[in-house]
Design a protein around this motif. Structure first.
Motif, short mmCIF file in Angstrom:
data_model
loop_
_atom_site.label_atom_id
_atom_site.label_comp_id
_atom_site.label_asym_id
_atom_site.label_seq_id
_atom_site.Cartn_x
_atom_site.Cartn_y
_atom_site.Cartn_z
N SER A 139 37.84 33.52 45.84
CA SER A 139 37.85 32.18 46.42
C SER A 139 36.83 32.10 47.56
O SER A 139 36.33 33.15 48.03
CB SER A 139 39.25 31.85 46.96
OG SER A 139 39.48 32.56 48.16
N ASP A 162 35.38 30.69 42.91
CA ASP A 162 35.99 29.61 42.14
C ASP A 162 36.90 28.81 43.06
O ASP A 162 36.79 28.92 44.29
CB ASP A 162 36.72 30.15 40.90
CG ASP A 162 37.79 31.17 41.28
OD1 ASP A 162 38.11 31.28 42.48
OD2 ASP A 162 38.31 31.85 40.38
N THR A 163 37.78 28.04 42.50
CA THR A 163 38.61 27.13 43.30
C THR A 163 39.97 27.72 43.67
O THR A 163 40.83 27.00 44.19
CB THR A 163 38.83 25.82 42.54
OG1 THR A 163 39.46 26.09 41.28
CG2 THR A 163 37.50 25.11 42.31
N ARG A 164 40.20 28.96 43.44
CA ARG A 164 41.49 29.56 43.77
C ARG A 164 41.74 29.52 45.28
O ARG A 164 40.81 29.39 46.07
CB ARG A 164 41.55 31.00 43.25
CG ARG A 164 40.75 31.99 44.08
CD ARG A 164 40.80 33.38 43.49
NE ARG A 164 40.10 33.40 42.21
CZ ARG A 164 40.12 34.44 41.37
NH1 ARG A 164 40.81 35.51 41.67
NH2 ARG A 164 39.45 34.38 40.25
N GLU A 165 42.97 29.67 45.68
CA GLU A 165 43.32 29.63 47.09
C GLU A 165 43.68 31.00 47.64
O GLU A 165 43.68 31.19 48.86
CB GLU A 165 44.51 28.67 47.31
CG GLU A 165 44.18 27.22 46.95
CD GLU A 165 45.34 26.29 47.21
OE1 GLU A 165 46.42 26.80 47.60
OE2 GLU A 165 45.19 25.08 47.03
#
Length: 204
Positions: A139, A162-165
């Motif tokens: 992320s 990517d868009t992970r948190e």
């Protein structure tokens, strides 16, 4: 006395001041001037030598401290700036046609101290679409230090986000993957990250 040499008292012979006195005065003035110049030159030499001694003492003190004339600079980033392998959760995904590769790599990373997360085949976005050795995917919150630590285990891996948190990192194995870096080489790379070699001391 008679004749033309007779002294009448109306005229006197002209007496000239001796030149010897003038020469003495000039000699004294020259001596005084020479002594003044000599004294001034001596003072200049003393100042020069004192200045050199101060500079030499400053250099010597700096050499003792290990820094050339400047305050001690801050040390290289502390080892705490880089997380330990056990603080990094690694998900291993296989994007190659080779079966069982993700499990084998995951087990090896676990042996080397990393925290193992999910293991399996790569998602369709990456499956058989990674031409290089691998991808380190995390992320935007994932620190560069975590990438650097995990990157010591596999040379040639590229970094992506990517868009992970979360802060976990995916290791996606590409078709060019052969094996992890040798443990000895990986350990040396980790040691270099934790404690880079000190800068050479100045020559004195």
């Amino acid at each position: 006395m008679g004749g033309k040499y007779r002294v009448t008292g109306a005229a006197y012979p002209r007496m000239r001041r001796p030149r010897r006195r003038r020469r003495i005065v000039l000699a004294l003035l020259g001596s005084i001037l020479a002594l003044g110049l000599l004294g001034y030159g001596t003072l200049q030499l003393i100042h020069v030598f004192k200045g050199d001694e101060k500079k030499s003492a400053a250099r010597a003190g700096d050499c003792v401290k290990g820094k050339p004339g400047k305050p001690a600079a801050s040390a290289a980033p502390a080892a705490a700036a880089f997380p330990k392998p056990g603080q990094i959760t690694v998900n291993v995904y296989n994007a190659t046609p080779r079966s069982g590769l993700a499990k084998a790599v995951g087990d090896e990373l676990k042996k080397r101290g990393f925290k193992l997360g999910q293991v399996g085949n790569a998602p369709a976005t990456f499956d058989k679409k990674v031409p290089g050795a691998g991808i380190l995917l995390g992320s935007p919150r994932t620190g560069k230090a975590a990438y650097a630590v995990l990157g010591t285990q596999l040379s040639g891996a590229v970094q992506q986000t990517d868009t992970r948190e979360g802060t976990d990192v995916d290791l996606i194995l590409g078709t060019a993957f052969k094996e992890l870096s040798k443990k000895e080489d990986a350990d040396k790379a980790l040691a270099a990250l934790a404690g880079p070699a000190p800068a050479p001391s100045p020559k004195c």
